[in-house]
Scaffold this motif. Sequence first.
Motif, PDB file in Angstrom:
ATOM      1  N   ASN A 186      -7.195   4.734   0.776  1.00 10.79           N
ATOM      2  CA  ASN A 186      -5.803   4.578   0.342  1.00 10.79           C
ATOM      3  C   ASN A 186      -5.674   4.361  -1.163  1.00 10.79           C
ATOM      4  O   ASN A 186      -4.599   4.006  -1.642  1.00 10.79           O
ATOM      5  CB  ASN A 186      -5.146   3.414   1.089  1.00 10.79           C
ATOM      6  N   SER A 190      -0.547   7.374  -0.809  1.00 13.08           N
ATOM      7  CA  SER A 190       0.257   6.624   0.154  1.00 13.08           C
ATOM      8  C   SER A 190      -0.663   5.917   1.144  1.00 13.08           C
ATOM      9  O   SER A 190      -1.738   6.411   1.482  1.00 13.08           O
ATOM     10  CB  SER A 190       1.209   7.567   0.896  1.00 13.08           C
ATOM     11  N   THR A 191      -0.243   4.754   1.587  1.00  8.79           N
ATOM     12  CA  THR A 191      -1.058   3.966   2.519  1.00  8.79           C
ATOM     13  C   THR A 191      -0.925   4.504   3.923  1.00  8.79           C
ATOM     14  O   THR A 191       0.184   4.626   4.463  1.00  8.79           O
ATOM     15  CB  THR A 191      -0.630   2.484   2.490  1.00  8.79           C
ATOM     16  N   SER A 194      -2.198   0.837   7.314  1.00  9.22           N
ATOM     17  CA  SER A 194      -2.297  -0.378   6.498  1.00  9.22           C
ATOM     18  C   SER A 194      -3.122  -1.428   7.227  1.00  9.22           C
ATOM     19  O   SER A 194      -3.078  -1.542   8.451  1.00  9.22           O
ATOM     20  CB  SER A 194      -0.908  -0.930   6.181  1.00  9.22           C
ATOM     21  N   SER A 212      -8.934   0.519  -0.951  1.00  6.33           N
ATOM     22  CA  SER A 212      -9.166   1.677  -0.078  1.00  6.33           C
ATOM     23  C   SER A 212      -8.969   1.344   1.388  1.00  6.33           C
ATOM     24  O   SER A 212      -8.621   2.210   2.193  1.00  6.33           O
ATOM     25  CB  SER A 212     -10.584   2.215  -0.275  1.00  6.33           C
TER      26      SER A 212
END
Length: 242
Positions: A186, A190-191, A194, A212
């Motif tokens: 990441n 964009s994530t 999460s 990351s």
Amino acid sequence: MARADDVDRFYDLLATLQRRVGGPRKLKHCTGYVDWPDRGVYFFLEPGETHGDSDQHRVTRIGTHAVSAGSSTTLWDRLKQHSGTGDGSAAHPHGGNHRGSVYRKRVGEALVERHALHDDYPSWDDRWAGIDRDRGAVRDEEYPLERWVSAYVRDQPFLWVAVDDEPAPTSDRAYLEQNAIALLSNVGGSTIDSRPDHWLGHHSRSPEIRASGLWNVNHVEATYDPAFLDRFERAVGATTPP
């Protein structure tokens, strides 16, 4: 959305791989007597975390072995380094050697940070060449943390693909490892997936790991080649249960 689609495809292939090998394994249940492929790429999965709305465990670390010309390290050799010692180790059963496994080192660092154990393990980040004290004393001192790291790593499910090519920095295994890390990282994008607040990696000293969402440092800032997914698909199709 291209990366999101490629991540979905990656996890679809991972699900296919899981079915082909009869499900993920855990190192606490594995031995070298299993018919592991000589060479391959492995994927550790995070218990309790999934990709998107699926039931597929999220990848937490990606690795391979024998990418230096002439190396004879096997897939099981590398997995055993991460796993640590078994109950047959007279001095330090279920311990390990984090100086032989970057994965173990990083997990140990994060445990030290989370629990403020810096005074208990002052030499954890030091190489043997930089330690003036008796090595046996250092091993005894670090043994409780090595056991803790072993328990953490050995309880993580993992999958693997067989890729039997010659050791080299340009091997297919290196190509798959580097691009899978770059895809799932990441960093700078964009994530996707999460990480929850309790993920141990949030306590890592490495900004690359924290950003990351992977227990990887190399290649997390790289750009992936979407064509690697075709090569990954072929590797999945060539992988059989051990």
